[in-house]
Design a protein around this motif. Structure first.
Motif, short mmCIF file in Angstrom:
data_model
loop_
_atom_site.label_atom_id
_atom_site.label_comp_id
_atom_site.label_asym_id
_atom_site.label_seq_id
_atom_site.Cartn_x
_atom_site.Cartn_y
_atom_site.Cartn_z
N GLY A 83 0.78 -1.23 0.00
CA GLY A 83 0.00 0.00 0.00
C GLY A 83 0.81 1.28 0.00
O GLY A 83 0.39 2.29 -0.58
N TYR A 378 -4.06 0.25 4.90
CA TYR A 378 -4.11 -0.41 3.60
C TYR A 378 -5.52 -0.90 3.30
O TYR A 378 -5.98 -0.85 2.16
N LEU A 381 -7.28 2.11 2.07
CA LEU A 381 -6.78 2.48 0.75
C LEU A 381 -7.35 1.57 -0.34
O LEU A 381 -7.82 2.04 -1.38
N THR A 385 -9.93 2.75 -3.45
CA THR A 385 -9.60 2.60 -4.87
C THR A 385 -10.50 1.60 -5.57
O THR A 385 -10.55 1.55 -6.80
#
Length: 477
Positions: A83, A378, A381, A385
């Motif tokens: 990440g 992470y 994240l 996305t």
């Protein structure tokens, strides 16, 4: 953590037992005194609600990452690398490895402190005699493991029984000895204890709650051994609930049999001291024998795990390649040597500590916080996305909530740790970056991105401040 399970498929019951075995370690035997110093029953209840909620969300993050990114299987640090880049990945690997090493030191301190109740020469586990005997033990285990001696199934069984039986006997006896009036007297903090705000009381318990929950991340490790994939989540929840129940009862029941001030002044392991105060000397002997068998078995398993963490990072070229080498018995020999040298140095350092067990417990927890925070981050994240959410997109909101709470929880833990332990961790992270330089030179790769330079300089500055604080006495251990 328990030894690696065999290749045969595990039932739901066996998988749940693996989760419990991973989580129940030395920390539970120290809970009465650690919480007694920090807070009374009311603060303890709030602390466990925060810890259980936070750790549950973190466990769910590990679970959904394992399901959605099965290609990332090099360890906890691999999520940080995926990440946020190579240097955060390295820091995560270093923190998890050193945290595991320091956790092994806490085992030796607790063993010698336990024996110190019967043989005064060992004191609280940090006398010269205690350090010498612990050092002999470190290297005996070292050469045993080098010869390929790992935890056999029967040792695993004995260790599990040795862990659980004394804890259950402790809980049953204290339930029958429960004094409601005394519990009520202690409820808001008790008499003869420093007057602290509720927030300060809860804050003081946060690192020990991290320590006793270490191993919860191991549930996802066992997923490939499950008879059914759905058993992984069920085993995680069942194991988590079972262990949390034990932790809460071991923490709360002493307040109903002793004054909080008496609990706070007990020697470690305070579970043995508490039972001795209720039933006599045999209670201390009973708990101590169970603890010694449990901790020695756990130490054998964790010694190999520490070496495996370093070896896995070397295999992915995040640590120098020498640590990926194995001997003829398939033991990561170089990684084991460095691991036990580090453990030895920390054991020697306990001589200058006022409360060696608490220091090692807190430092283990702090070193685990950076890897845990980066795993949670992470998770956020990946969710933002949309990576891997082409399949089962309805789970995206649920996973984001779990990961978001886990990020907030780990950030709160870093704050709760306080500046002292953050600076002590920087003393490890800063100079430890030398291993990163070594690994990058081997790969002929560049050192840092601009952001990574900032992280590195912050670690070096923190290390310098920490070393100055130790030298001047501003930071005490």
């Amino acid at each position: 953590m328990s030894a690696t399970p065999s290749t045969q498929k595990l039932s739901l019951f066996a998988l749940t037992a693996m989760v419990v075995g991973s989580m129940v370690g030395s920390g539970i035997f120290s809970l009465p005194r650690t919480f007694g110093i920090a807070t009374g029953p009311f603060g303890a209840m709030i602390a466990w609600c925060i810890a259980a909620g936070g750790m549950y969300t973190l466990a769910r993050v590990f679970q959904f990452l394992a399901e959605r990114r099965p290609d990332i299987d090099a360890g906890v640090y691999a999520y940080a690398k995926a990440g946020f880049g190579d240097y955060p990945g390295f820091l995560s690997a270093l923190g998890y490895w050193i945290g595991s090493c320091v956790g092994n030191v806490s085992y030796w301190v607790l063993i010698k402190s336990t024996l110190g109740a019967f043989f005064p020469v060992f004191g609280d586990g940090n006398t010269v005699a205690a350090i010498v005997v612990a050092s002999i033990g470190i290297w005996l285990f070292h050469f045993m493991i080098l010869k390929g001696i790992q935890q056999a199934a029967f040792i695993n069984t004995v260790v599990t029984i040795a862990k659980i039986v004394p804890i259950l006997v402790f809980i049953v006896i204290l339930l029958f000895s429960f004094k409601p009036a005394l519990f009520q007297e202690n409820f808001w903090g008790g008499t003869g204890m420093p007057d602290k705000s509720l927030f300060q009381q809860v804050q003081a318990t946060m690192l020990v709650t991290v320590f006793v929950f270490l191993g919860i991340e191991g549930a996802s490790v066992y997923s490939r051994y499950a008879q059914e994939r759905s058993h992984v989540g069920t085993a995680t929840v069942l194991g988590f609930l079972g262990v949390t129940t034990l932790l809460v009862l071991v923490t709360m029941l002493p307040y109903a049999v002793l004054q909080r001030a008496d609990i706070a002044n007990m020697r470690q392991p305070s579970m043995a001291s508490t039972l001795e105060a209720v039933v006599g000397h045999w209670g201390a002997v009973f708990v101590s024998i169970g603890l010694l068998v449990s901790v020695l078995g756990a130490y054998l398993a964790w010694s190999l795990i520490c070496a495996e963490v370093l070896s896995a990072a070397a295999r992915t070229k995040d640590m120098p390649k020498i640590f990926a080498t194995e001997n003829a018995k398939k033991v990561p020999a170089a990684a084991l040597w460095l691991t036990n040298i580090v453990v030895q140095l920390f054991v020697v350092s306990t001589y200058w500590s006022n409360d060696a067990f608490s220091l090692m417990l807190n430092l283990t927890s702090v070193m685990s916080l950076v890897p845990f925070f980066l795993v949670a981050a992470y998770g956020v994240l990946m969710n933002r996305t949309g990576e891997t959410y082409e399949t089962r997109p309805k789970e995206r909101t649920r996973d984001l909530i779990f990961a978001g709470i886990a990020v907030i929880y780990t950030l709160f833990l870093i704050y709760a740790a306080g500046m002292k332990f953050l600076l002590l961790s920087c003393i490890i992270y800063g100079p430890g970056t030398a291993l990163y330089f070594w690994a990058r030179l081997e790969r002929k790769a560049g050192l840092f991105t601009p952001i990574e330079w900032g992280v590195f300089l912050a670690a070096i500055l923190g290390a310098a401040v920490g070393i100055h604080g130790l030298a001047t006495g501003y930071i005490t251990i």
